[in-house]
Every structure is written in C-alpha cells, then in structure tokens.
Design a protein around this motif. Structure first.
Motif, PDB file in Angstrom:
ATOM      1  N   UNK A  19       0.843  -1.284  -0.219  1.00 63.87           N
ATOM      2  CA  UNK A  19      -0.012  -0.051   0.131  1.00 63.87           C
ATOM      3  C   UNK A  19       0.778   1.240   0.044  1.00 63.87           C
ATOM      4  N   UNK A  20       2.155   1.375   0.911  1.00 62.76           N
ATOM      5  CA  UNK A  20       2.805   2.484   0.705  1.00 62.76           C
ATOM      6  C   UNK A  20       3.490   2.685  -0.489  1.00 62.76           C
ATOM      7  N   UNK A  21       3.923   1.694  -1.346  1.00 62.45           N
ATOM      8  CA  UNK A  21       4.391   1.799  -2.604  1.00 62.45           C
ATOM      9  C   UNK A  21       3.483   2.286  -3.177  1.00 62.45           C
ATOM     10  N   UNK A  22       2.172   1.797  -3.450  1.00 60.10           N
ATOM     11  CA  UNK A  22       1.440   2.205  -4.391  1.00 60.10           C
ATOM     12  C   UNK A  22       0.941   3.961  -3.941  1.00 60.10           C
ATOM     13  N   UNK A  23       0.990   4.092  -2.956  1.00 61.82           N
ATOM     14  CA  UNK A  23       0.565   5.559  -2.390  1.00 61.82           C
ATOM     15  C   UNK A  23       1.721   6.549  -2.680  1.00 61.82           C
ATOM     16  N   UNK A  24       3.001   5.802  -2.736  1.00 55.78           N
ATOM     17  CA  UNK A  24       4.366   6.623  -2.917  1.00 55.78           C
ATOM     18  C   UNK A  24       4.171   7.531  -4.503  1.00 55.78           C
ATOM     19  N   UNK A  25       3.317   7.146  -5.223  1.00 53.07           N
ATOM     20  CA  UNK A  25       3.137   7.646  -6.625  1.00 53.07           C
ATOM     21  C   UNK A  25       2.300   8.953  -6.578  1.00 53.07           C
ATOM     22  N   UNK A  26       1.341   8.945  -5.183  1.00 53.54           N
ATOM     23  CA  UNK A  26       0.506  10.174  -5.275  1.00 53.54           C
ATOM     24  C   UNK A  26       1.068  11.277  -4.455  1.00 53.54           C
ATOM     25  N   UNK A  27       0.432  12.396  -4.356  1.00 56.30           N
ATOM     26  CA  UNK A  27       0.885  13.563  -3.685  1.00 56.30           C
ATOM     27  C   UNK A  27       0.195  13.533  -2.070  1.00 56.30           C
ATOM     28  N   UNK A  28       0.659  12.358  -1.463  1.00 58.86           N
ATOM     29  CA  UNK A  28       0.374  12.463   0.104  1.00 58.86           C
ATOM     30  C   UNK A  28       1.587  12.217   0.843  1.00 58.86           C
ATOM     31  N   UNK A  29       1.271  12.617   2.084  1.00 58.94           N
ATOM     32  CA  UNK A  29       2.533  12.265   3.037  1.00 58.94           C
ATOM     33  C   UNK A  29       1.975  10.975   3.656  1.00 58.94           C
ATOM     34  N   UNK A  30       2.900   9.937   3.765  1.00 57.01           N
ATOM     35  CA  UNK A  30       2.621   8.574   4.154  1.00 57.01           C
ATOM     36  C   UNK A  30       3.499   8.207   5.719  1.00 57.01           C
ATOM     37  N   UNK A  31       2.762   7.816   6.467  1.00 55.97           N
ATOM     38  CA  UNK A  31       3.234   7.291   7.668  1.00 55.97           C
ATOM     39  C   UNK A  31       2.885   5.816   7.990  1.00 55.97           C
ATOM     40  N   UNK A  32       3.781   5.073   8.217  1.00 53.58           N
ATOM     41  CA  UNK A  32       3.715   3.685   8.561  1.00 53.58           C
ATOM     42  C   UNK A  32       3.607   3.472  10.016  1.00 53.58           C
ATOM     43  N   UNK A  33       2.739   2.747  10.855  1.00 54.02           N
ATOM     44  CA  UNK A  33       2.824   2.621  12.273  1.00 54.02           C
ATOM     45  C   UNK A  33       2.697   0.981  12.335  1.00 54.02           C
ATOM     46  N   UNK A  34       3.853   0.561  13.217  1.00 56.10           N
ATOM     47  CA  UNK A  34       3.939  -0.779  13.349  1.00 56.10           C
ATOM     48  C   UNK A  34       4.505  -1.034  14.795  1.00 56.10           C
ATOM     49  N   UNK A  35       4.162  -2.405  15.474  1.00 52.76           N
ATOM     50  CA  UNK A  35       4.574  -2.383  16.775  1.00 52.76           C
ATOM     51  C   UNK A  35       5.933  -2.900  16.842  1.00 52.76           C
ATOM     52  N   UNK A  36       6.488  -3.403  15.616  1.00 49.79           N
ATOM     53  CA  UNK A  36       7.927  -3.803  15.658  1.00 49.79           C
ATOM     54  C   UNK A  36       8.832  -3.031  14.809  1.00 49.79           C
ATOM     55  N   UNK A  37      10.102  -3.089  14.876  1.00 50.15           N
ATOM     56  CA  UNK A  37      10.786  -2.193  14.241  1.00 50.15           C
ATOM     57  C   UNK A  37      11.709  -3.061  13.271  1.00 50.15           C
ATOM     58  N   UNK A  38      11.090  -4.135  12.744  1.00 51.24           N
ATOM     59  CA  UNK A  38      11.722  -4.862  11.511  1.00 51.24           C
ATOM     60  C   UNK A  38      10.519  -5.436  10.888  1.00 51.24           C
ATOM     61  N   UNK A  39      10.876  -6.204   9.784  1.00 51.03           N
ATOM     62  CA  UNK A  39       9.956  -6.855   8.912  1.00 51.03           C
ATOM     63  C   UNK A  39      10.808  -8.161   8.807  1.00 51.03           C
ATOM     64  N   UNK A  40       9.474  -9.423   9.349  1.00 53.43           N
ATOM     65  CA  UNK A  40      10.189 -10.626   9.135  1.00 53.43           C
ATOM     66  C   UNK A  40       9.881 -11.418   7.723  1.00 53.43           C
ATOM     67  N   UNK A  41      10.433 -11.682   7.017  1.00 51.37           N
ATOM     68  CA  UNK A  41       9.965 -12.390   5.810  1.00 51.37           C
ATOM     69  C   UNK A  41       9.794 -13.804   5.909  1.00 51.37           C
ATOM     70  N   UNK A  42       8.776 -14.030   6.239  1.00 47.75           N
ATOM     71  CA  UNK A  42       8.202 -15.253   6.908  1.00 47.75           C
ATOM     72  C   UNK A  42       8.174 -16.676   6.083  1.00 47.75           C
TER      73      UNK A  42
END
Length: 61
Positions: A19-42
């Motif tokens: 979603x953030x990659x798709x919205x990066x092309x738009x004129x919006x400010x994006x903030x991502x909030x997650x409880x972890x500070x990393x992404x696990x490639x499951x």
C-alpha cells in the motif's frame, strides 16, 4: 495552496508495504505505524527452523 493529504498505514506487513509503495506515486504524506521495528520475511522461517539460516538473516531490528 492546498495542504497535502496525510495517510497513516497501520501495520508494516506485506499489505502495508505494498500500500505504501502504491501511494508513494500520489501527492500524499505517508506514515507507517507498526509495533515492531523490523519486517520478518516469513517464507524463510522454515530455513531458520532447519538451521540453514540465522534468525538475523531474515529479521533485522
């Protein structure tokens, strides 16, 4: 001048990242909030269980 729209994405799983990659092309400010500070490639967790990979190879805080 109009103010830029703000988008908050809750969760940085695959859906949040795409979603953030798709919205990066738009004129919006994006903030991502997650409880972890990393992404696990499951899909690679089984290799950690088999001791083929170290846990730090698929999740980096």
């Amino acid at each position: 001048m109009a103010e830029r729209k703000r988008v908050v994405i809750l969760g940085a799983g695959f859906a949040g990242l795409v979603a953030s990659q798709k919205l990066a092309k738009e004129a919006v400010d994006i903030t991502i909030v997650d409880r972890r500070n990393h992404h696990t490639f499951q899909p690679l967790l089984y290799q950690v269980a088999l001791a083929v990979l170290n846990p730090s190879d698929i999740a980096q805080p």
